[in-house]
Design a protein around this motif. Structure first.
Motif, PDB file in Angstrom:
ATOM      1  N   THR A  64       0.812  -1.221   0.000  1.00 22.75           N
ATOM      2  CA  THR A  64       0.000   0.000   0.000  1.00 22.75           C
ATOM      3  C   THR A  64       0.842   1.267   0.000  1.00 22.75           C
ATOM      4  N   ALA A 112       0.321   3.353  -3.092  1.00 23.11           N
ATOM      5  CA  ALA A 112      -0.907   4.120  -3.301  1.00 23.11           C
ATOM      6  C   ALA A 112      -0.619   5.620  -3.345  1.00 23.11           C
ATOM      7  N   TRP A 149      -2.498   7.154   1.471  1.00 18.65           N
ATOM      8  CA  TRP A 149      -2.869   6.075   2.370  1.00 18.65           C
ATOM      9  C   TRP A 149      -4.345   6.157   2.738  1.00 18.65           C
ATOM     10  N   VAL A 170      -6.387   4.319  -0.106  1.00  8.26           N
ATOM     11  CA  VAL A 170      -6.350   2.856  -0.157  1.00  8.26           C
ATOM     12  C   VAL A 170      -6.886   2.244   1.132  1.00  8.26           C
ATOM     13  N   TYR A 171      -6.577   2.829   2.284  1.00  7.76           N
ATOM     14  CA  TYR A 171      -7.107   2.297   3.539  1.00  7.76           C
ATOM     15  C   TYR A 171      -8.633   2.455   3.590  1.00  7.76           C
TER      16      TYR A 171
END
Length: 349
Positions: free
Chosen positions: A175, A178, A181, A184-185
Motif C-alpha cells: 500500500t 498508493a 494512504w 487505499v485504507y
C-alpha cells in the motif's frame, strides 16, 4: 504508436518500462519537482516498474517480494514464510474465511497464507504480467481452488468487489504504492465486513526522518526510484490515515525496532559471511560486487539480445540505487519495511 501496439505478449507494456526512470531527476535526488506527477500517474509508475523488475525480484528474492525479520541460523525462505504466517496469526485468520490480499505480487504470500490458515485468498494486482505468473505458480502448487487473482486498482476496491465482501484483508509492503494512504485504507475499510480485521506491513520513513534535511530527502528519493514508489511518507501518516478512515488500531509495532542479531536488510549488504545457511550464499552473493557486476552485464546482454524488454536494464540500475538506500535507511533507523498494524473495522450500530 498506440498503447495497444506497445503491449507485449506476456502483458507487459514496453513503453512503460522504457520511460520508468524518467519520473525522477536522477542527477539531483535531494530535490523533487515531479512528486505530484508520479502520484497522479501512480498506476503507470507502478506498472512500468514491475514490468521491468518482477523477473529481477524472482531472481534475487524468489516469489515473496518483501523483507522480514531473521533469527540466527534461519534460512532465507523460512524467514519469509514465517513473516507471512506471523501476520496471519496476528490477524487471527480462521479456516473458511474469505481474505483479500491487496497488492499480491506473484502470489507468494497468498499461497503461504492459504496453506497456513486454511482460508480462501483473493489476490488483487493491477499488473497483468505479475497476475499471469501468479496464476501459473498457483496452479503448479495445486492451490487454484484456494487462491484466485483479480486485476483491479486497489484505489477502487469497493467498485470491484462491493462493500462488506471480505472477512479479513491484509497487505504486505504494497500500500506504500498508493497515491494516498487515506484512499487505499478507505477502500480496504469499505470491502471489509463489520468487525473484520485488516493487517498490514507498511513501508514508511520513520518518525526520525526529517524531510527538511537534504540527506534525508535524498534517501527517500533513492528508495522511491528503485522501488516504484510515487512518494515515501512518514510512519505517523500511516497511523493517522488508518484512524481517519474509521479503523480501530488493536496493535502497532515497528518490527525493525526489535533487537535482532541479524538485521532485516542483511541480504542486501552483500557480505557472504553473513549468510545464515549454505543455501543462502547465492542470495547474498547477488549483492556482492561480483554478483552485481554479473547481473549488470548479464542483464545488459539479455536486453541487447531481446531476451528481456527494452528498459529492463535501466530498471535494474535503479534497483541498485534502492538497495543501497534501504541498507542505509535501516542502519540509520530512518526507514522501516515492517511497520506492523493490526486494526479492526467497528461493528455496525
Amino acid at each position: 504508436m498506440s498503447t495497444i501496439a506497445q503491449i507485449l505478449p506476456d502483458g507487459r507494456i514496453g513503453e512503460g518500462i522504457q520511460n520508468y526512470s524518467s519520473n525522477w531527476d536522477r542527477k539531483n535526488l535531494s530535490k523533487d519537482g515531479n512528486v505530484d506527477g508520479r502520484v497522479e500517474n501512480y498506476a503507470d509508475v507502478i506498472n512500468g516498474y514491475y514490468d521491468g523488475a518482477t523477473e529481477l525480484y524472482e531472481y534475487g528474492w524468489a516469489q515473496s517480494f518483501h523483507f522480514c525479520r531473521f533469527y540466527k541460523g534461519e534460512a532465507f525462505a523460512t524467514a519469509l514464510a514465517r513473516h507471512e504466517h506471523y501476520l496471519a496469526a496476528q490477524m487471527s485468520l480462521r479456516p473458511g474465511m474469505r481474505v483479500l490480499d491487496v497488492g499480491c505480487g506473484i502470489g507468494g504470500p497468498a499461497r503461504q497464507v492459504a496453506r497456513f490458515a486454511d482460508v480462501q485468498v483473493v489476490g488483487v494486482n493491477n499488473n497483468a504480467f505479475q497476475l499471469g505468473r501468479a496464476a501459473r505458480y498457483t496452479q503448479e502448487a495445486g492451490l487454484e481452488k484456494n487462491v484466485s487473482f483479480v486485476k483491479a486498482d486497489f484505489m477502487k476496491l469497493s467498485e470491484q468487489f462491493g462493500e462488506n465482501s471480505f472477512d479479513a484483508v491484509y497487505a504486505i509492503e504494497a500500500t506504500v504504492h498508493a497515491p494516498t494512504w487515506e484512499g487505499v485504507y478507505g477502500e480496504i475499510c469499505k470491502v471489509l465486513k463489520a468487525g473484520g480485521t485488516f493487517g498490514v506491513y507498511e513501508w514508511a520513513m520513520t518518525d526520525a526522518w526529517d524531510p527538511s534535511l537534504p540527506s534525508h530527502k535524498e534517501l527517500a528519493h533513492k528508495i522511491e526510484i528503485g522501488s516504484g514508489i510515487p512518494e515515501m511518507r512518514p510512519l505517523r501518516k500511516a497511523r493517522e490515515a488508518l484512524l481517519s478512515v474509521g479503523f480501530t488500531i488493536e496493535h502497532e509495532e515497528d518490527l525493525a525496532e526489535r533487537p535482532d542479531t541479524v538485521p532485516w536488510y542483511y541480504p542486501l549488504e552483500g557480505n557472504l559471511s553473513d549468510a545464515q545457511t549454505v543455501w543462502d550464499l547465492v542470495t547474498v552473493w547477488r549483492n556482492t560486487w561480483s554478483g552485481r557486476i554479473t547481473t549488470h552485464y548479464g542483464l545488459w546482454a539479455a536486453e541487447k539480445l531481446g531476451l528481456v524488454p527494452k528498459g529492463t536494464w535501466d530498471v535494474g540500475e535503479t534497483m541498485k540505487i534502492a538497495a543501497e538506500a534501504l541498507v542505509e535507511g535501516g542502519k540509520r533507523k530512518l526507514f522501516t519495511p515492517m511497520y506492523l498494524v493490526i486494526c479492526r473495522k467497528p461493528q455496525a450500530n
